[in-house]
Design a protein around this motif. Structure first.
Motif, PDB file in Angstrom:
ATOM      1  N   ARG A 210       0.826  -1.195   0.000  1.00 56.37           N
ATOM      2  CA  ARG A 210       0.000   0.000   0.000  1.00 56.37           C
ATOM      3  C   ARG A 210       0.868   1.256   0.000  1.00 56.37           C
ATOM      4  O   ARG A 210       2.031   1.240   0.427  1.00 56.37           O
ATOM      5  CB  ARG A 210      -0.887   0.023   1.250  1.00 56.37           C
TER       6      ARG A 210
ATOM      7  N   ARG B 299      -7.845   9.577   1.398  1.00 62.98           N
ATOM      8  CA  ARG B 299      -7.850   9.309  -0.026  1.00 62.98           C
ATOM      9  C   ARG B 299      -6.752  10.104  -0.737  1.00 62.98           C
ATOM     10  O   ARG B 299      -6.210  11.066  -0.191  1.00 62.98           O
ATOM     11  CB  ARG B 299      -9.207   9.684  -0.641  1.00 62.98           C
ATOM     12  N   LEU B 300      -6.449   9.662  -1.945  1.00 65.06           N
ATOM     13  CA  LEU B 300      -5.448  10.356  -2.752  1.00 65.06           C
ATOM     14  C   LEU B 300      -5.824  11.824  -2.976  1.00 65.06           C
ATOM     15  O   LEU B 300      -4.974  12.712  -2.942  1.00 65.06           O
ATOM     16  CB  LEU B 300      -5.292   9.649  -4.111  1.00 65.06           C
ATOM     17  N   ALA B 301      -7.098  12.076  -3.200  1.00 62.02           N
ATOM     18  CA  ALA B 301      -7.542  13.452  -3.420  1.00 62.02           C
ATOM     19  C   ALA B 301      -7.304  14.313  -2.185  1.00 62.02           C
ATOM     20  O   ALA B 301      -6.992  15.507  -2.300  1.00 62.02           O
ATOM     21  CB  ALA B 301      -9.022  13.472  -3.806  1.00 62.02           C
ATOM     22  N   ASP B 302      -7.436  13.723  -0.994  1.00 64.00           N
ATOM     23  CA  ASP B 302      -7.164  14.470   0.235  1.00 64.00           C
ATOM     24  C   ASP B 302      -5.689  14.863   0.298  1.00 64.00           C
ATOM     25  O   ASP B 302      -5.353  16.000   0.661  1.00 64.00           O
ATOM     26  CB  ASP B 302      -7.514  13.614   1.460  1.00 64.00           C
TER      27      ASP B 302
ATOM     28  N   LEU C 162      -2.008   8.899 -10.471  1.00 62.72           N
ATOM     29  CA  LEU C 162      -3.069   8.388  -9.595  1.00 62.72           C
ATOM     30  C   LEU C 162      -3.909   9.533  -9.037  1.00 62.72           C
ATOM     31  O   LEU C 162      -5.149   9.439  -8.965  1.00 62.72           O
ATOM     32  CB  LEU C 162      -2.463   7.576  -8.450  1.00 62.72           C
TER      33      LEU C 162
ATOM     34  N   THR D 174      -8.172  10.940  -9.924  1.00 61.56           N
ATOM     35  CA  THR D 174      -9.271  11.247  -8.997  1.00 61.56           C
ATOM     36  C   THR D 174      -9.835  12.634  -9.259  1.00 61.56           C
ATOM     37  O   THR D 174     -10.789  13.050  -8.576  1.00 61.56           O
ATOM     38  CB  THR D 174      -8.783  11.180  -7.538  1.00 61.56           C
TER      39      THR D 174
ATOM     40  N   LEU E 289      -3.476   5.036   2.643  1.00 65.24           N
ATOM     41  CA  LEU E 289      -4.459   5.565   1.705  1.00 65.24           C
ATOM     42  C   LEU E 289      -5.500   4.478   1.408  1.00 65.24           C
ATOM     43  O   LEU E 289      -5.157   3.308   1.235  1.00 65.24           O
ATOM     44  CB  LEU E 289      -3.781   5.994   0.408  1.00 65.24           C
TER      45      LEU E 289
ATOM     46  N   ASP F 293      -7.651   4.344  -1.247  1.00 68.98           N
ATOM     47  CA  ASP F 293      -7.971   4.098  -2.655  1.00 68.98           C
ATOM     48  C   ASP F 293      -7.481   2.710  -3.080  1.00 68.98           C
ATOM     49  O   ASP F 293      -6.372   2.293  -2.732  1.00 68.98           O
ATOM     50  CB  ASP F 293      -7.305   5.157  -3.546  1.00 68.98           C
ATOM     51  N   ASP F 294      -8.294   2.025  -3.866  1.00 69.64           N
ATOM     52  CA  ASP F 294      -7.864   0.720  -4.388  1.00 69.64           C
ATOM     53  C   ASP F 294      -6.605   0.848  -5.244  1.00 69.64           C
ATOM     54  O   ASP F 294      -5.795  -0.085  -5.309  1.00 69.64           O
ATOM     55  CB  ASP F 294      -8.982   0.092  -5.218  1.00 69.64           C
ATOM     56  N   SER F 295      -6.467   1.986  -5.916  1.00 71.10           N
ATOM     57  CA  SER F 295      -5.325   2.184  -6.816  1.00 71.10           C
ATOM     58  C   SER F 295      -4.053   2.601  -6.094  1.00 71.10           C
ATOM     59  O   SER F 295      -2.980   2.654  -6.717  1.00 71.10           O
ATOM     60  CB  SER F 295      -5.672   3.258  -7.860  1.00 71.10           C
ATOM     61  N   ALA F 296      -4.154   2.883  -4.787  1.00 70.54           N
ATOM     62  CA  ALA F 296      -2.994   3.399  -4.050  1.00 70.54           C
ATOM     63  C   ALA F 296      -2.077   2.252  -3.622  1.00 70.54           C
ATOM     64  O   ALA F 296      -1.921   1.948  -2.436  1.00 70.54           O
ATOM     65  CB  ALA F 296      -3.460   4.205  -2.840  1.00 70.54           C
TER      66      ALA F 296
END
Length: 296
Positions: A168, A186-189, A213, A217, A263, A265-268
């Motif tokens: 992760r 989250r990545l956006a945060d 990534l 988002t 994080l 997110d599934d992509s993180a």
């Protein structure tokens, strides 16, 4: 002159008896006598005095015996070197790695295990950015390399990659930062806060993957500072210059006094890959085998 001639002569010189020497050598006496005679004819020197009762060394034979023993010992040593080299027990292994590789337990354990199993192989370890490792392996400047990439790295057909670890991504912050320990981060945060990141030529593609990534988002990364060393990266975060996103294995650096928050997110995610030639030399093949024992 062949090595067998020397072995025959040494055995006769030690036994001073053709029949006993022939028995030890596993041949009959007449061929042994013939081989010794051929050796003397080739040298143009009598090595042995023979009578019906005894065999003795001539002065030249005594001197030749010492030299023959040295030659046979060197030949045996050379044969041992060749066999050990073919098994990957001798030589040099050149390993490239990115900044985070030494903090991955599997990588550290593999290097230690290799040193213990193959103490006569010299390990040459070099910190090299990911893409540069590929070129170095192709140019025969490295044997293997550890590089970080979320997806399998694009490689020429001469090279292959084995995934060592999938982990992760986490956000590193000061303990008093508002994102520290937040559930569901989250990545956006993270993108909404100033970031300290590796310079592109030092990140091995990690920074570019992270930004991709974040942009996926809908967020645009805000870069506060680029750095070239992991110590600078975490030091500036501790100083409050910004936050950073790192692979989970770097959480081992607790001495920096930071908080690491996963994080959601599934992509993180990120992965570490071992890259090497598809047809590796023995020293590299042994290392690959040890590393892949613990691959995940």
């Amino acid at each position: 002159m062949e090595l067998r001639h020397l072995r025959y002569f040494v055995q006769v010189a030690e036994d001073l008896h053709f029949a006993r020497a022939a028995a030890r050598l596993g041949i009959s006496q007449p061929p042994l006598s013939q081989q010794i005679r051929q050796l003397e004819d080739e040298l143009g020197v009598r090595l042995l005095d023979r009578t019906s009762r005894r065999v003795t060394l001539t002065y030249a034979g005594t001197m030749f015996l010492e030299a023959a023993r040295r030659t046979l010992a060197e030949a045996d040593a050379a044969a041992t070197v060749a066999r050990r080299a073919a098994r990957g027990e001798l030589g040099e292994l050149r390993v490239g790695f990115n900044a985070s590789a030494p903090f991955i337990p599997q990588v550290a354990a593999a290097i230690n295990s290799y040193r213990l199993r193959y103490p006569d192989v010299q390990l040459a370890l070099s910190e090299v950015a990911g893409p540069a490792q590929v070129g170095a392996i192709l140019a025969d400047a490295l044997d293997v390399g550890f590089l970080r990439s979320a997806a399998p790295p694009a490689l020429p057909p001469e090279l292959t990659a084995t995934r060592i670890l999938r982990e992760r991504l986490v956000v590193a912050t000061r303990p008093d930062h508002p994102l520290a320990g937040r559930t569901g981060l989250r990545l956006a945060d993270a993108a909404a806060h100033p970031l300290v990141v590796y310079a592109s030529d030092r990140s091995g593609g990690f920074t570019e993957e992270l930004f991709a990534l974040m942009r996926a988002t809908g967020a645009e990364p805000r870069v506060a500072q680029t750095v070239r060393e992991v110590s600078t990266l975490l030091g500036l975060v501790a100083a409050g210059v910004g936050i950073t996103v790192v692979a989970e294995s770097l959480c081992a650096l607790q001495s920096a006094g930071l908080v690491y928050t996963a994080l959601g997110d599934d992509s993180a995610v990120s992965a570490m890959w071992l890259v090497h030639a598809a047809a590796s030399p023995p020293v590299a093949a042994n290392f690959v085998a040890i590393v892949t024992e613990g691959a995940g």
